[in-house]
Enzyme design. Sequence first.
Site, PDB file in Angstrom:
ATOM      1  N   LYS A   1       2.442   2.120  -5.203  1.00  0.00           N
ATOM      2  CA  LYS A   1       3.156   1.659  -6.408  1.00  0.00           C
ATOM      3  C   LYS A   1       2.330   1.915  -7.662  1.00  0.00           C
ATOM      4  CE  LYS A   1       3.357  -2.357  -4.454  1.00  0.00           C
ATOM      5  NZ  LYS A   1       2.980  -2.046  -3.065  1.00  0.00           N
TER       6      LYS A   1
ATOM      7  N   GLN B   1       2.265  -5.897  -3.145  1.00  0.00           N
ATOM      8  CA  GLN B   1       2.574  -5.982  -1.707  1.00  0.00           C
ATOM      9  C   GLN B   1       3.898  -5.239  -1.421  1.00  0.00           C
ATOM     10  OE1 GLN B   1       1.676  -9.378  -3.168  1.00  0.00           O
ATOM     11  NE2 GLN B   1      -0.344  -8.535  -2.904  1.00  0.00           N
TER      12      GLN B   1
ATOM     13  N   GLY C   1      -4.175  -4.300  -4.370  1.00  0.00           N
ATOM     14  CA  GLY C   1      -5.186  -3.328  -4.773  1.00  0.00           C
ATOM     15  C   GLY C   1      -4.473  -2.038  -5.108  1.00  0.00           C
ATOM     16  N   HIS C   2      -4.137  -1.859  -6.381  1.00  0.00           N
ATOM     17  CA  HIS C   2      -3.353  -0.685  -6.780  1.00  0.00           C
ATOM     18  C   HIS C   2      -4.292   0.432  -7.221  1.00  0.00           C
ATOM     19  CE1 HIS C   2       0.461  -3.301  -7.501  1.00  0.00           C
ATOM     20  NE2 HIS C   2       0.098  -3.217  -6.243  1.00  0.00           N
TER      21      HIS C   2
ATOM     22  N   ASP D   1       0.817  -1.221   0.000  1.00  0.00           N
ATOM     23  CA  ASP D   1       0.000   0.000   0.000  1.00  0.00           C
ATOM     24  C   ASP D   1       0.851   1.271   0.000  1.00  0.00           C
ATOM     25  OD1 ASP D   1      -2.293  -1.675   0.279  1.00  0.00           O
ATOM     26  OD2 ASP D   1      -1.881  -1.784   2.423  1.00  0.00           O
TER      27      ASP D   1
HETATM   28  P1  IMP Z   1      -2.481 -12.829   1.769  1.00  0.00           P
HETATM   29  O1  IMP Z   1      -1.499 -12.258   0.793  1.00  0.00           O
HETATM   30  O2  IMP Z   1      -3.907 -12.602   1.399  1.00  0.00           O
HETATM   31  O3  IMP Z   1      -2.172 -14.282   2.085  1.00  0.00           O
HETATM   32  O4  IMP Z   1      -2.286 -12.051   3.171  1.00  0.00           O
HETATM   33  C1  IMP Z   1      -1.090 -12.157   3.938  1.00  0.00           C
HETATM   34  C2  IMP Z   1      -0.748 -10.819   4.581  1.00  0.00           C
HETATM   35  O5  IMP Z   1      -0.369  -9.891   3.557  1.00  0.00           O
HETATM   36  C3  IMP Z   1      -1.905 -10.157   5.320  1.00  0.00           C
HETATM   37  O6  IMP Z   1      -1.375  -9.444   6.425  1.00  0.00           O
HETATM   38  C4  IMP Z   1      -2.465  -9.177   4.311  1.00  0.00           C
HETATM   39  O7  IMP Z   1      -3.136  -8.096   4.910  1.00  0.00           O
HETATM   40  C5  IMP Z   1      -1.188  -8.731   3.629  1.00  0.00           C
HETATM   41  N1  IMP Z   1      -1.385  -8.257   2.253  1.00  0.00           N
HETATM   42  C6  IMP Z   1      -1.598  -9.018   1.158  1.00  0.00           C
HETATM   43  N2  IMP Z   1      -1.698  -8.240   0.068  1.00  0.00           N
HETATM   44  C7  IMP Z   1      -1.530  -6.981   0.490  1.00  0.00           C
HETATM   45  C8  IMP Z   1      -1.496  -5.725  -0.206  1.00  0.00           C
HETATM   46  O8  IMP Z   1      -1.620  -5.625  -1.432  1.00  0.00           O
HETATM   47  N3  IMP Z   1      -1.301  -4.627   0.585  1.00  0.00           N
HETATM   48  C9  IMP Z   1      -1.117  -4.712   1.924  1.00  0.00           C
HETATM   49  N4  IMP Z   1      -1.137  -5.848   2.596  1.00  0.00           N
HETATM   50  C10 IMP Z   1      -1.332  -6.982   1.876  1.00  0.00           C
END
Ligand code: IMP
Length: 425
Positions: A16, A223, A40-41, A13
Amino acid sequence: MTVVVAVGAQWGDEGKGKLVDLLAERASVVARYQGGNNAGHTVINPLGEFRLQLVPAGIFDPKTTCIIGNGVVVDPGSLLTEIELLSSKGVDLDRLFLSERAHVVMPYHILQDRLEEQAKGPRSIGTTGRGIGPAYADKVSRIGIRVADLLDKDLLHERLEFVLALKNRMLTKLYDADPLSFKETYDACIEQGARLSRYVADTCLMMQQAVARNEKVLLEGAQGTLLDVDFGTYPFVTSSSPTAGAVCSGVGLPPTAVDKVIGVYKAYCTRVGEGPFPTEVKDEAEQTIRERGHEYGTVTGRPRRIGWFDAVLARHTARINGFGYFVVNRLDILDTLPTLKICTRYVVDGVETENAPVRLERCEPIYEEHPGWLAETGHIRSFGDLPPQARNYLERLAELVGAKLAIVSVGPRREDTIMILDDLL
Ligand code: IMP
């Protein structure tokens, strides 16, 4: 030839999407190399406001080829919805290509993600619930379904019959949940595969050819490095590697192809989900930043946890990725704070350190304080016009990160940008 990677330098977040949207007009190719629709970009440009989850943020530039690389895990339903939404707003998707080698997030992965989280109880990760972890787990367990498999009826039938039997045993026996119907799952896969087939390509070859033609290529990380399965705050991480190192396996380019790595930071830190966060703030600054910055998760809507800029972790992520350049987003969110803090060291078990230890939960941050600028910065377009306190804050960040400050963002729109170095791509 210029191959540039934009990497999240914190917990995701960082903005990017805005950087990629800005640079895309100079790129021939923009590609995603990892993650899935957990990303979520947010992009705000003259076409509107978009929250991209799988489609690279280069899609708005009519000349740019956009690639979803083999290292991404793809939920076909989510991708089709995104494609429909973008088409309905007039975005041309003929330039979108999906790797035939990318793994598919199947309906049982989503169920498994949610059931595993429930079973972990207080140890849950706080995942986005999109099935990302189970999809990557099946990829390395060699029981995954790939995009190419969706286009081959017989092969899919044979593979899915075997895998779904395993998954149904897990769903019913381990989690006491209902099994999934083979026919419904298979039919949905075939239907989605047929709708996606026009986008499916040998994207590794496309990437290699673009590099061979000396085209400008931008790799879009999803991420952030602190969510990396190796270098993040394990086990509170995602299941892929958002770092620059994953580019090679994620799109099929050799390490020698990468020219520049840009780190994307926010002027402060945020984190969604569970896990250690040494500089987390629990005072009025938390509320100010969350409300001014609308710091709620793009995918899940959860309030993001807020913290001061952590320079120990910023250096850790800069070294892992080899940032030559960095971007600071959301400077304007700090406009009203009288005092800002930067964590420069930790105390771990009574000992001071400038390096990030493996177990962050035992770290006590040591801060230096900086006076706030208490003035609006959203309209400013050149570094020299920023208030002196803001310039000092940014210069201190550059010193601590150890890379060149290239761009500062002071608002969500493309134009809310201070370009300091204009030769990134
Ligand atoms: P997962 O990727 O859904 O398995 O989540 C694993 C961890 O990564 C959790 O803490 C999510 O909130 C975090 N996470 C996954 N994708 C994002 C992102 O795009 N932005 C921020 N946190 C993310």
